[in-house]
Design a protein around this motif. Structure first.
Motif, PDB file in Angstrom:
ATOM      1  N   LEU A  87       6.979  -3.781  -2.038  1.00 47.49           N
ATOM      2  CA  LEU A  87       5.677  -3.337  -1.565  1.00 47.49           C
ATOM      3  C   LEU A  87       5.066  -4.405  -0.675  1.00 47.49           C
ATOM      4  O   LEU A  87       5.018  -5.579  -1.049  1.00 47.49           O
ATOM      5  N   ILE A  88       4.578  -4.002   0.484  1.00 48.77           N
ATOM      6  CA  ILE A  88       3.916  -4.913   1.419  1.00 48.77           C
ATOM      7  C   ILE A  88       2.552  -4.329   1.774  1.00 48.77           C
ATOM      8  O   ILE A  88       2.315  -3.132   1.590  1.00 48.77           O
ATOM      9  N   ALA A  90      -0.251  -2.396   3.527  1.00 48.50           N
ATOM     10  CA  ALA A  90      -0.103  -1.210   4.378  1.00 48.50           C
ATOM     11  C   ALA A  90      -0.304  -1.528   5.858  1.00 48.50           C
ATOM     12  O   ALA A  90       0.394  -0.967   6.716  1.00 48.50           O
ATOM     13  N   SER A  92       0.610  -3.966   7.484  1.00 49.70           N
ATOM     14  CA  SER A  92       1.774  -4.658   8.063  1.00 49.70           C
ATOM     15  C   SER A  92       2.993  -3.759   8.177  1.00 49.70           C
ATOM     16  O   SER A  92       4.035  -4.190   8.680  1.00 49.70           O
ATOM     17  N   ALA A  93       2.893  -2.520   7.723  1.00 47.52           N
ATOM     18  CA  ALA A  93       4.076  -1.665   7.608  1.00 47.52           C
ATOM     19  C   ALA A  93       4.772  -1.425   8.951  1.00 47.52           C
ATOM     20  O   ALA A  93       6.001  -1.539   9.045  1.00 47.52           O
ATOM     21  N   ARG A  97       8.604  -2.416   9.852  1.00 52.04           N
ATOM     22  CA  ARG A  97       9.554  -1.316  10.085  1.00 52.04           C
ATOM     23  C   ARG A  97      10.267  -1.517  11.420  1.00 52.04           C
ATOM     24  O   ARG A  97      11.484  -1.323  11.531  1.00 52.04           O
ATOM     25  N   PHE A 118      11.208  -2.581   3.258  1.00 53.32           N
ATOM     26  CA  PHE A 118      10.213  -2.294   2.224  1.00 53.32           C
ATOM     27  C   PHE A 118      10.314  -0.825   1.837  1.00 53.32           C
ATOM     28  O   PHE A 118      10.825  -0.002   2.604  1.00 53.32           O
ATOM     29  N   THR A 121       3.854   0.588   0.213  1.00 53.73           N
ATOM     30  CA  THR A 121       2.785  -0.256   0.737  1.00 53.73           C
ATOM     31  C   THR A 121       1.664  -0.427  -0.291  1.00 53.73           C
ATOM     32  O   THR A 121       1.583   0.300  -1.279  1.00 53.73           O
ATOM     33  N   ASP A 146      -4.241  -8.852   7.093  1.00 52.37           N
ATOM     34  CA  ASP A 146      -3.618  -7.801   6.290  1.00 52.37           C
ATOM     35  C   ASP A 146      -3.507  -8.178   4.814  1.00 52.37           C
ATOM     36  O   ASP A 146      -3.014  -7.376   4.008  1.00 52.37           O
TER      37      ASP A 146
END
Length: 310
Positions: A87-88, A90, A92-93, A97, A118, A121, A146
């Motif tokens: 989980l990172i 959100a 930074s998604a 990616r 990942f 999020t 973030d």
């Protein structure tokens, strides 16, 4: 020196020195989770610590409070060892990616991080069940726009990442690029002050219980930085220089100048302090100050990490 507070048995902190952030292992019957994974060059140590603590049990989940290299640098190694969910934050998604190196912070700070993936999020207001407790995700912009923190009300425990240390907080990086960061850091500290917190697990340094005193120091430091933003820029350059030296152990002054030219965050900090033609002189001044404080050793045209550091 303050005494580290007792933590629940399901919460284990691996206190790391620079270069790595602390790692927080949260274990219950359903899940074994690690909050933050340290720096890439320490990934082997991180793996060994987690493997020893879990014995034959696999790691199920990685949680990243934010994606600075000292907090997510072990992700790739741990993901290669175990098929763990990750989980990172959100916000930074998209950049993870796409692995957008222009927007990830690693190149901008002259640091490294292996590519990782990942599976989900984290967003402010969400809740996670980890270590037998329910944790609220709290937004923590300031040091990083973030970033998030994790708060469990039952044990009154806060995983603060770099939003609050016992002696301050992390560099306010957005301000280097002309974006707002001081106001956000102020708001995060005010949010922490409203929580019922018995103990804080910071991103760096030992867990601590005297939250009120830590907040008082943090508010004071933030006011000092806001009074002259060049102070934040100077601190950022010093932190990034020392970080790199702890990684490579020794480098020439010429290599340091080249690093400044290639790392966007360092350039942004330098631009607040001196015209470009004066950057070599600026770096010599900072290296001299760091040498006097014992943070590095200046040996002619070479800079070295102190023998006992790292």
């Amino acid at each position: 020196m303050s005494t580290a507070p007792a933590l629940p048995a399901s919460v284990r902190v691996f206190e790391r020195g620079w270069l790595s952030s602390n790692n927080v292992l949260l274990v219950d019957e359903a899940c074994a989770a690690l909050v933050d994974t340290g720096y890439a060059t320490h990934a082997g140590q991180t793996l060994a610590l987690v493997r020893h603590a879990l014995d034959a049990r696999p790691l199920d989940l990685i949680v990243n409070t934010h994606l600075h290299s000292d907090h997510c640098g072990g992700n790739a190694r741990l993901q290669a060892q175990w098929p763990c969910a990750t989980l990172i934050p959100a916000a930074s998604a998209a950049i993870v990616r796409d692995w957008d190196e222009a927007r990830l912070t690693f190149l901008a700070t002259g640091q490294t991080c292996g590519r990782f993936g990942f599976t989900g999020t984290l967003a402010a207001g969400e809740r996670l069940a980890l270590g037998g407790f329910e944790w609220e995700v709290i937004g923590a912009p300031g040091h990083d726009p973030d970033s998030v923190m994790l708060y469990a009300s039952e044990p009154r425990l806060l995983i603060s990442a770099d939003a609050l240390w016992e002696q301050g907080f992390g560099v306010i990086f957005p301000e280097l690029d002309g974006e707002s960061g001081f106001a956000e850091q102020q708001a995060v500290l005010e949010t922490i002050a409203k929580l019922d917190v018995r103990a804080v697990i910071p991103g760096h340094g030992k867990p601590f219980a005297n939250v009120e005193a830590a907040l008082e120091r943090a508010f004071s430091r933030l006011a000092w930085l806001r009074a002259d933003p060049a102070r934040n820029a100077k601190n950022a350059l010093k932190v990034l220089i020392v970080f790199k030296l702890l990684e490579v152990r020794t480098m020439s002054f010429e290599a340091l100048v080249a690093m400044l030219e290639s790392a966007a965050s360092m350039r942004a900090a330098a631009q607040q302090l001196a015209p470009r033609a004066a950057w070599p002189a600026l770096l010599r001044e900072l290296a001299g100050e760091l040498s006097k404080s014992g943070a590095l050793v200046a040996n002619g045209e070479r800079l070295e990490a102190p023998p006992t550091a790292g």
